[in-house]
Design a protein around this motif. Structure first.
Motif, mmCIF file in Angstrom:
data_model
loop_
_atom_site.group_PDB
_atom_site.id
_atom_site.type_symbol
_atom_site.label_atom_id
_atom_site.label_comp_id
_atom_site.label_asym_id
_atom_site.label_seq_id
_atom_site.Cartn_x
_atom_site.Cartn_y
_atom_site.Cartn_z
ATOM 1 N N ALA A 47 0.792 -1.318 -0.057
ATOM 2 C CA ALA A 47 0.032 -0.049 0.165
ATOM 3 C C ALA A 47 0.814 1.089 -0.036
ATOM 4 N N ARG A 48 2.073 1.143 0.764
ATOM 5 C CA ARG A 48 2.954 2.320 0.951
ATOM 6 C C ARG A 48 3.497 2.587 -0.436
ATOM 7 N N ASP A 49 3.842 1.599 -1.258
ATOM 8 C CA ASP A 49 4.516 1.888 -2.667
ATOM 9 C C ASP A 49 3.452 2.040 -3.585
ATOM 10 N N LYS A 50 2.310 1.787 -3.458
ATOM 11 C CA LYS A 50 1.481 1.503 -4.567
ATOM 12 C C LYS A 50 1.644 0.802 -5.577
ATOM 13 N N ILE A 51 1.821 -0.535 -5.258
ATOM 14 C CA ILE A 51 2.573 -1.671 -6.135
ATOM 15 C C ILE A 51 1.891 -2.794 -5.861
ATOM 16 N N VAL A 52 1.279 -3.741 -7.087
ATOM 17 C CA VAL A 52 0.962 -4.985 -6.763
ATOM 18 C C VAL A 52 1.768 -5.996 -7.951
ATOM 19 N N PHE A 53 2.013 -6.944 -7.418
ATOM 20 C CA PHE A 53 2.746 -8.129 -8.035
ATOM 21 C C PHE A 53 1.642 -9.145 -8.278
ATOM 22 N N LEU A 54 1.461 -9.655 -9.678
ATOM 23 C CA LEU A 54 0.459 -10.681 -9.998
ATOM 24 C C LEU A 54 1.277 -11.784 -10.765
ATOM 25 N N HIS A 55 0.588 -12.867 -10.182
ATOM 26 C CA HIS A 55 0.955 -14.233 -10.922
ATOM 27 C C HIS A 55 -0.508 -14.368 -12.203
ATOM 28 N N ALA A 56 -0.038 -14.058 -13.447
ATOM 29 C CA ALA A 56 -0.974 -14.176 -14.403
ATOM 30 C C ALA A 56 -0.678 -15.360 -15.411
ATOM 31 N N GLU A 57 -1.525 -15.658 -16.509
ATOM 32 C CA GLU A 57 -1.384 -16.565 -17.448
ATOM 33 C C GLU A 57 -1.844 -15.727 -18.468
ATOM 34 N N GLU A 82 1.903 -0.637 -11.043
ATOM 35 C CA GLU A 82 2.415 0.477 -10.088
ATOM 36 C C GLU A 82 1.900 1.741 -10.382
ATOM 37 N N LYS A 83 1.534 2.589 -9.236
ATOM 38 C CA LYS A 83 0.745 3.918 -9.700
ATOM 39 C C LYS A 83 2.031 4.880 -9.869
ATOM 40 N N THR A 84 2.345 5.484 -11.073
ATOM 41 C CA THR A 84 3.614 6.384 -11.348
ATOM 42 C C THR A 84 3.515 7.586 -10.427
ATOM 43 N N PRO A 85 4.638 8.154 -10.295
ATOM 44 C CA PRO A 85 4.913 9.192 -9.332
ATOM 45 C C PRO A 85 4.299 10.546 -10.022
ATOM 46 N N PHE A 86 4.020 11.469 -9.251
ATOM 47 C CA PHE A 86 3.599 12.711 -9.795
ATOM 48 C C PHE A 86 4.353 13.169 -10.794
ATOM 49 N N GLN A 87 4.116 13.912 -11.784
ATOM 50 C CA GLN A 87 4.935 14.701 -12.839
ATOM 51 C C GLN A 87 4.538 16.375 -12.664
ATOM 52 N N GLU A 88 5.565 16.855 -12.093
ATOM 53 C CA GLU A 88 5.277 18.297 -11.540
ATOM 54 C C GLU A 88 4.612 19.086 -12.154
ATOM 55 N N GLU A 120 -5.205 10.606 -18.959
ATOM 56 C CA GLU A 120 -3.786 10.975 -19.384
ATOM 57 C C GLU A 120 -3.092 11.463 -17.703
ATOM 58 N N LEU A 121 -3.790 11.769 -16.715
ATOM 59 C CA LEU A 121 -3.210 12.289 -15.592
ATOM 60 C C LEU A 121 -3.343 11.104 -14.552
ATOM 61 N N SER A 122 -3.728 9.866 -14.867
ATOM 62 C CA SER A 122 -3.622 8.803 -14.003
ATOM 63 C C SER A 122 -3.280 7.596 -14.418
ATOM 64 N N GLU A 123 -1.906 7.701 -14.968
ATOM 65 C CA GLU A 123 -1.077 6.517 -15.489
ATOM 66 C C GLU A 123 -0.963 5.498 -14.468
ATOM 67 N N ILE A 124 -1.038 4.132 -14.877
ATOM 68 C CA ILE A 124 -0.392 3.226 -14.136
ATOM 69 C C ILE A 124 0.651 2.376 -15.096
ATOM 70 N N LYS A 125 1.914 2.058 -14.336
ATOM 71 C CA LYS A 125 2.864 1.333 -15.429
ATOM 72 C C LYS A 125 2.688 -0.179 -15.192
ATOM 73 N N ALA A 126 2.348 -0.792 -16.016
ATOM 74 C CA ALA A 126 2.293 -2.313 -16.065
ATOM 75 C C ALA A 126 3.827 -3.023 -16.576
ATOM 76 N N THR A 127 4.303 -3.639 -15.997
ATOM 77 C CA THR A 127 5.685 -4.595 -16.267
ATOM 78 C C THR A 127 5.236 -5.901 -16.311
ATOM 79 N N VAL A 128 5.492 -6.420 -17.799
ATOM 80 C CA VAL A 128 5.030 -7.797 -17.689
ATOM 81 C C VAL A 128 6.200 -8.544 -17.928
ATOM 82 N N VAL A 129 6.484 -9.866 -17.378
ATOM 83 C CA VAL A 129 7.499 -10.830 -17.651
ATOM 84 C C VAL A 129 6.464 -12.047 -18.269
#
Ligand code: M7G
Length: 334
Positions: A47-57, A82-88, A120-129
């Protein structure tokens, strides 16, 4: 004058245009779309880092993956949201353009609103392996952690044979060095086969803001697995990484060397020598004392004693379910 944060990378933009379709780097032709991914379970969240790691298929894609020889397995994927940091520069828009702003509470001079900003102001970064191996899944699963104190003898008898028997693919590193992937993201390159390296933004950094600046230097030489292999012979290489890395970062991003944390991990996840460059003000994962070794200190230690890292004990954290932890347990070292 230094340029600001770089625009989002080309492949991300292409991904946006084609609805989140990704093709694998290195010439293999595997593609998936984000909407193909089915969530199986949450591996870890913060919750602190606003990030979640998922096992998907990705249902029904196993055979195809094996045919094209990617380093993962079957249909499993790891997805990191991951919720991205604010852009000033976008903050004023956030207040001006919320689709709705709901007042949650108001008490004296204190009030809380919940905003629903436009996309455009509420981006979420998705990293996929994808395809992901069991080891990728384990890497992100929340686990009990223990500290190991590894002597040089332990390294030779336990860690080294274990590393040699493992196959955590470093194909992604070779793809960068051979310009088969991320070529458009290279920030600096010294092509010398012995003392050269490539500096690229780390997977973890979206390059939209400097607060969480994170780059990684990958050395051209392929036989150096980790800190343990370093001797005075590698000093010219390490000095190049330190000096040229700092110069390239101040030139491109305007962040001076005095505001960078430049370090190696022990143990690394990938056994091809690389150096992390993170913003000093950013509490980057893996930058704590039990894992990070400042490059400037490593250089000084090797200059004093060429075999420093073949002598001293090194401490590092291992998760209880990691096979290497079990090896240390079996040897009565935990
Ligand atoms: P590490 O110390 O081996 O392991 O660092 P860690 O991931 O446990 O910290 C490897 C670094 O490489 C990490 O900071 C990763 O985020 C980064 N990284 C991993 N991959 C697979 C890629 C990639 O494909 N591209 C880039 N640019 N960075 C990556």
């Amino acid at each position: 004058m230094a340029e600001g944060p770089q625009p989002k990378r080309k492949r991300e933009e292409e991904g946006e245009k084609n609805g989140g379709t990704a093709t694998q780097g290195g010439g293999a032709a595997a593609a998936f779309t984000l909407s193909d991914l089915r969530v199986r379970r949450v591996l870890r969240e913060s919750a602190r880092d606003k990030i979640v790691f998922l096992h998907a298929e990705v249902p029904g894609s196993g055979g195809e993956m094996e045919e094209i020889g990617l380093s993962g397995e079957g249909t499993d994927a790891v997805v990191i949201l991951e919720k991205t940091p604010f852009q000033e520069e976008k903050i004023p828009d956030l207040l001006k353009k919320p689709m709705n702003a709901e007042l949650q509470m108001h008490n004296d001079i204190y009030c809380t609103f919940y905003l629903s900003p436009p996309p455009e102001l509420s981006e979420i970064k998705a990293t996929v392996v994808y395809p992901a191996t069991e080891k990728h899944i384990q890497k992100y699963l929340r686990q009990e952690v223990h500290l190991i104190r590894e002597t040089w003898e332990d390294y030779k008898n336990i860690t080294l044979p274990f590393i040699q028997s493992q196959s955590f693919s470093i194909q992604w590193v070779y793809n960068i060095l051979e310009k088969k992937a991320e070529a458009d993201r290279i920030v600096h390159e010294n092509p010398d086969p012995s003392n050269g390296f490539v500096l690229v933004p780390d997977l973890k950094w979206n390059q939209n803001q400097l607060d969480d600046l994170y780059l990684i230097a990958l050395v051209q030489r392929r036989e150096i697995k980790s800190l343990r292999d370093l001797t005075a012979e590698h000093l010219p290489l390490l000095r190049n990484v330190l000096q040229e890395g700092k110069e390239a970062i101040v030139k491109r991003f305007g962040v001076p060397g005095s505001q960078l944390r430049i370090y190696l991990h022990y143990q690394p996840s990938y056994h091809h020598l690389h150096v992390h460059f993170t913003a000093l003000g950013y509490d980057a994962p893996g930058s704590s004392v039990e894992r990070a070794h400042l490059l400037a200190d490593v250089i000084d230690n090797l200059a004093m004693d060429s075999t420093y890292y073949q002598k001293r004990a090194l401490t590092f954290p291992l998760r209880a379910d990691e096979p290497l932890f079990k090896k240390f347990q079996e040897a009565g070292k935990v």
